[in-house]
Scaffold this motif. Structure first.
Motif, PDB file in Angstrom:
ATOM      1  N   PRO A  32     -22.481   0.041 -75.998  1.00 52.58           N
ATOM      2  CA  PRO A  32     -21.595   1.265 -76.467  1.00 52.58           C
ATOM      3  C   PRO A  32     -21.542   2.045 -74.731  1.00 52.58           C
ATOM      4  CG  PRO A  32     -23.433   1.150 -77.824  1.00 52.58           C
ATOM      5  CD  PRO A  32     -23.756  -0.079 -76.968  1.00 52.58           C
ATOM      6  N   LEU A  33     -20.372   2.527 -74.875  1.00 57.75           N
ATOM      7  CA  LEU A  33     -19.982   3.317 -73.770  1.00 57.75           C
ATOM      8  C   LEU A  33     -20.190   4.730 -74.168  1.00 57.75           C
ATOM      9  CD1 LEU A  33     -18.670   3.899 -70.792  1.00 57.75           C
ATOM     10  CD2 LEU A  33     -16.561   3.795 -72.169  1.00 57.75           C
ATOM     11  N   ARG A  34     -21.133   5.385 -73.261  1.00 60.63           N
ATOM     12  CA  ARG A  34     -21.462   6.968 -73.561  1.00 60.63           C
ATOM     13  C   ARG A  34     -21.261   7.674 -72.186  1.00 60.63           C
ATOM     14  NH1 ARG A  34     -24.147   6.721 -78.189  1.00 60.63           N
ATOM     15  NH2 ARG A  34     -25.187   4.741 -78.820  1.00 60.63           N
ATOM     16  N   THR A  35     -20.504   8.842 -72.368  1.00 59.46           N
ATOM     17  CA  THR A  35     -20.162   9.715 -71.402  1.00 59.46           C
ATOM     18  C   THR A  35     -20.480  11.163 -71.905  1.00 59.46           C
ATOM     19  OG1 THR A  35     -18.632  10.202 -69.747  1.00 59.46           O
ATOM     20  CG2 THR A  35     -17.881   9.803 -71.881  1.00 59.46           C
ATOM     21  N   ALA A  36     -20.342  12.063 -70.837  1.00 61.18           N
ATOM     22  CA  ALA A  36     -20.320  13.543 -71.130  1.00 61.18           C
ATOM     23  C   ALA A  36     -19.187  13.984 -71.718  1.00 61.18           C
ATOM     24  CB  ALA A  36     -20.814  14.579 -70.137  1.00 61.18           C
ATOM     25  N   ALA A  37     -19.277  15.082 -72.462  1.00 59.65           N
ATOM     26  CA  ALA A  37     -17.997  15.738 -73.052  1.00 59.65           C
ATOM     27  C   ALA A  37     -17.496  16.681 -72.066  1.00 59.65           C
ATOM     28  CB  ALA A  37     -18.294  16.385 -74.331  1.00 59.65           C
ATOM     29  N   ALA A  38     -16.213  16.618 -71.387  1.00 59.13           N
ATOM     30  CA  ALA A  38     -15.797  17.575 -70.451  1.00 59.13           C
ATOM     31  C   ALA A  38     -15.653  19.043 -71.165  1.00 59.13           C
ATOM     32  CB  ALA A  38     -14.750  17.075 -69.881  1.00 59.13           C
TER      33      ALA A  38
ATOM     34  N   VAL B 259      -9.400  10.865 -76.290  1.00 61.55           N
ATOM     35  CA  VAL B 259      -9.860  11.178 -74.979  1.00 61.55           C
ATOM     36  C   VAL B 259      -9.302  10.674 -73.930  1.00 61.55           C
ATOM     37  CG1 VAL B 259     -11.892  12.425 -76.403  1.00 61.55           C
ATOM     38  CG2 VAL B 259     -11.991  10.145 -75.228  1.00 61.55           C
ATOM     39  N   ARG B 260      -9.317  11.443 -72.810  1.00 58.51           N
ATOM     40  CA  ARG B 260      -9.024  11.147 -71.554  1.00 58.51           C
ATOM     41  C   ARG B 260     -10.441  10.988 -70.943  1.00 58.51           C
ATOM     42  NH1 ARG B 260      -5.119   7.597 -69.557  1.00 58.51           N
ATOM     43  NH2 ARG B 260      -5.186   7.352 -67.457  1.00 58.51           N
TER      44      ARG B 260
ATOM     45  N   ALA C  89     -15.411  12.919 -71.097  1.00 55.87           N
ATOM     46  CA  ALA C  89     -14.226  12.691 -71.834  1.00 55.87           C
ATOM     47  C   ALA C  89     -13.404  14.187 -72.184  1.00 55.87           C
ATOM     48  CB  ALA C  89     -14.945  12.049 -73.212  1.00 55.87           C
ATOM     49  N   ARG C  90     -12.233  13.993 -71.950  1.00 53.04           N
ATOM     50  CA  ARG C  90     -11.647  15.344 -72.293  1.00 53.04           C
ATOM     51  C   ARG C  90     -10.490  15.034 -73.344  1.00 53.04           C
ATOM     52  NH1 ARG C  90      -6.436  16.496 -70.609  1.00 53.04           N
ATOM     53  NH2 ARG C  90      -6.186  14.841 -69.185  1.00 53.04           N
ATOM     54  N   PRO C  91     -10.665  16.025 -74.557  1.00 48.54           N
ATOM     55  CA  PRO C  91      -9.987  15.931 -75.854  1.00 48.54           C
ATOM     56  C   PRO C  91      -8.624  15.922 -75.272  1.00 48.54           C
ATOM     57  CG  PRO C  91     -10.986  17.990 -75.831  1.00 48.54           C
ATOM     58  CD  PRO C  91     -11.646  17.270 -74.518  1.00 48.54           C
ATOM     59  N   LEU C  92      -7.480  15.266 -76.207  1.00 49.42           N
ATOM     60  CA  LEU C  92      -6.048  15.600 -75.955  1.00 49.42           C
ATOM     61  C   LEU C  92      -5.440  16.057 -77.093  1.00 49.42           C
ATOM     62  CD1 LEU C  92      -5.789  11.839 -74.283  1.00 49.42           C
ATOM     63  CD2 LEU C  92      -5.782  14.097 -73.209  1.00 49.42           C
TER      64      LEU C  92
ATOM     65  N   ASP D 260     -20.671  19.634 -78.201  1.00 46.56           N
ATOM     66  CA  ASP D 260     -20.866  20.586 -77.411  1.00 46.56           C
ATOM     67  C   ASP D 260     -20.363  20.098 -76.042  1.00 46.56           C
ATOM     68  OD1 ASP D 260     -21.543  22.551 -79.218  1.00 46.56           O
ATOM     69  OD2 ASP D 260     -23.659  22.442 -78.666  1.00 46.56           O
ATOM     70  N   ALA D 261     -19.557  21.055 -75.006  1.00 47.82           N
ATOM     71  CA  ALA D 261     -19.202  20.696 -73.847  1.00 47.82           C
ATOM     72  C   ALA D 261     -20.492  20.159 -72.907  1.00 47.82           C
ATOM     73  CB  ALA D 261     -18.702  21.681 -72.923  1.00 47.82           C
ATOM     74  N   GLY D 262     -20.510  19.377 -72.268  1.00 43.19           N
ATOM     75  CA  GLY D 262     -21.572  18.638 -71.616  1.00 43.19           C
ATOM     76  C   GLY D 262     -22.658  17.715 -72.510  1.00 43.19           C
ATOM     77  N   ALA D 263     -22.427  17.627 -73.654  1.00 44.16           N
ATOM     78  CA  ALA D 263     -23.434  16.920 -74.334  1.00 44.16           C
ATOM     79  C   ALA D 263     -22.921  15.542 -74.420  1.00 44.16           C
ATOM     80  CB  ALA D 263     -23.250  17.163 -75.958  1.00 44.16           C
ATOM     81  N   THR D 264     -23.652  14.343 -74.633  1.00 36.65           N
ATOM     82  CA  THR D 264     -23.182  12.964 -74.378  1.00 36.65           C
ATOM     83  C   THR D 264     -22.699  12.345 -75.922  1.00 36.65           C
ATOM     84  OG1 THR D 264     -25.175  12.440 -73.137  1.00 36.65           O
ATOM     85  CG2 THR D 264     -24.059  10.606 -74.213  1.00 36.65           C
ATOM     86  N   VAL D 265     -21.498  11.688 -75.628  1.00 34.90           N
ATOM     87  CA  VAL D 265     -20.624  11.112 -76.707  1.00 34.90           C
ATOM     88  C   VAL D 265     -20.343   9.692 -76.416  1.00 34.90           C
ATOM     89  CG1 VAL D 265     -18.482  12.023 -75.738  1.00 34.90           C
ATOM     90  CG2 VAL D 265     -18.601  11.709 -78.153  1.00 34.90           C
ATOM     91  N   GLU D 266     -20.460   9.060 -77.771  1.00 34.64           N
ATOM     92  CA  GLU D 266     -19.739   7.635 -77.331  1.00 34.64           C
ATOM     93  C   GLU D 266     -18.293   7.605 -77.457  1.00 34.64           C
ATOM     94  OE1 GLU D 266     -19.943   3.325 -79.695  1.00 34.64           O
ATOM     95  OE2 GLU D 266     -21.072   4.957 -80.459  1.00 34.64           O
ATOM     96  N   VAL D 267     -17.907   6.787 -76.621  1.00 33.73           N
ATOM     97  CA  VAL D 267     -16.341   6.404 -76.361  1.00 33.73           C
ATOM     98  C   VAL D 267     -15.961   4.912 -76.667  1.00 33.73           C
ATOM     99  CG1 VAL D 267     -14.308   6.649 -75.034  1.00 33.73           C
ATOM    100  CG2 VAL D 267     -16.102   8.660 -74.842  1.00 33.73           C
TER     101      VAL D 267
END
Length: 414
Positions: free
Chosen positions: A344-350, A365-366, A372-375, A401-408
């Motif tokens: 799984p690819l995990r990143t922060a929510a921008a 997202v981008r 990850a930034r929502p579009l 929330d912003a800054g939390a980890t999310v799977e992409v």
């Protein structure tokens, strides 16, 4: 096939509260389980193996490099200098004779290092003295033993495992396989897919008109399926009529039938009835995900040769269909084709990622350096946000929330 208690030949689930939607993660697991073991192994030439999964570990058929080679253009030298240059030179693809102590020979990058050579002196570090005709090093001491020589077996030894079974054959894998001595590869057969695009309202060309809209899913899904290991047999339009739909399901010889539309309970949504009429078993009937919750997975009666057949029913709205593709079709196809599941690819929510109150949400997202930034334009019938996205964020109920980890989920070439 799966023996999940959700298997059934009737059609409950279309809005029936007694048949709750399957959790999003569980839906992917059921898709993998329904696939059973990967399809049989076949042997393919290197070019034909592209996109398949390795059916066996890729083992080196030779040492790499297969002999000591020069890492630089310059001189192969034997022992300490100065050296007496030998006439000629060594190019890649030649078999040089041995080099005696105190001598040197010009050598090109990638050429075999002559027996007896102790180092390669880079071209810019060597100079032939006019008075003596000898090769000297500048600065002194650069031609230490082993310098700029790639020793035999530096990358691998014969029979080393280079890649495990299940690895997807990419262009990079083809290069490695060729370097290791392969002309053909043992790979899993790719699952064949028949794509049935349902709906009288769809146009195949030109702009929307007269109450009808363009078919966006046929052009979108075909390359997406190929990118995820499928062999797309054909793509057909099926009218809003139960008889041709039943015939298409009954007569298909593909490993997987993929349908778009007709998964809900509208006046022309005939898919559930057609599945029941053909003796299919529903494995998944609605998933707790937005968009795309009225997606389904079914086991069709076996083909005439006994091969299992499966069906993935995607909603008709474009982004909802994409959600169904990544939820059910991609895990199913990759397991059938023998591909290893990716980590799984995990990143922060921008920024804050809005969620659904109860269901998982797949949000275009981008990925940026901040996460990850929502579009915008993320409605189930929209494709504009998806076209600008490089992933779908898996947003749990309630949002992130912003800054939390999310799977992409990375988006394929489709």
């Amino acid at each position: 096939m799966s023996t999940s208690p959700m298997n059934r030949t009737t059609t409950p689930g279309r809005g029936d509260p007694a048949c709750p939607a399957v959790d999003w993660e569980r839906a992917g697991e059921l898709a993998r389980e329904s696939a059973g073991p990967p399809l049989p192994a076949v042997t393919r030439g290197l070019a034909e193996a592209l996109g398949h999964a390795l059916a066996a570990p890729l083992r080196a058929l030779t040492d790499l490099p297969p002999f000591d080679t020069s890492a630089m253009d310059g001189w192969a030298v034997a022992g300490p200098g100065p050296w007496r240059p030998r006439a000629g030179g060594v190019l890649a693809g030649e078999e040089p004779g041995p080099l005696g102590a105190g001598t040197a020979v010009r050598i090109a990058t990638g050429a075999p290092v002559p027996a007896g050579a102790s180092a390669v002196l880079r071209r810019e570090h060597g100079e032939i003295e006019e008075s003596t005709g000898l090769l000297s090093e500048h600065p002194a001491g650069t031609a230490v033993p082993g310098r700029d020589i790639r020793p035999r077996g530096q990358e691998c030894r014969t029979d080393d495992v280079l890649l495990p079974a299940g690895t997807t054959v990419t262009a990079r894998v083809l290069g490695l396989a060729a370097a290791a001595g392969y002309d053909r590869l043992a790979v899993h057969r790719r699952p064949t897919v028949e794509l049935l695009v349902l709906g009288d309202e769809l146009l195949d060309s030109g702009p929307p008109r007269n109450g009808r809209v363009r078919d966006a899913l046929g052009p979108l899904l075909a390359p997406w399926l190929r990118d995820n290991g499928a062999e797309l047999g054909c793509r057909r339009r099926i009218p809003d009529d139960p008889a041709p739909l039943r015939a298409a399901l009954r007569d298909s010889t593909a490993d997987v039938v993929l349908t778009t539309g007709s998964t809900a309970a509208g006046p022309v949504d005939f898919l559930h009835d057609a599945l029941a009429a053909t003796g299919a078993r529903l494995l998944v009937d609605s998933v707790a995900v937005r968009p795309g919750h009225p997606m389904l997975l079914a086991a069709l009666p076996p083909a005439s040769d006994g091969r299992p057949r499966l069906l993935v029913g995607l909603p008709g709205n474009p982004l909802a269909a994409v959600a169904g593709t990544v939820t059910l079709a991609v895990p199913l196809l990759r397991r059938l084709g023998g591909h290893t599941d990716a980590e799984p690819l995990r990143t922060a929510a921008a920024a804050a990622l809005p969620g659904h109150p109860r269901d998982t949400r797949l949000l275009p997202v981008r990925r940026t350096d901040r996460g990850a930034r929502p579009l915008p334009f993320d409605g189930p019938a929209m494709l504009r946000g998806l076209a600008c996205a490089d992933g779908l964020a898996v947003v749990p109920p309630g949002g992130v929330d912003a800054g939390a980890t999310v799977e992409v989920l990375p988006l394929s070439a489709g």
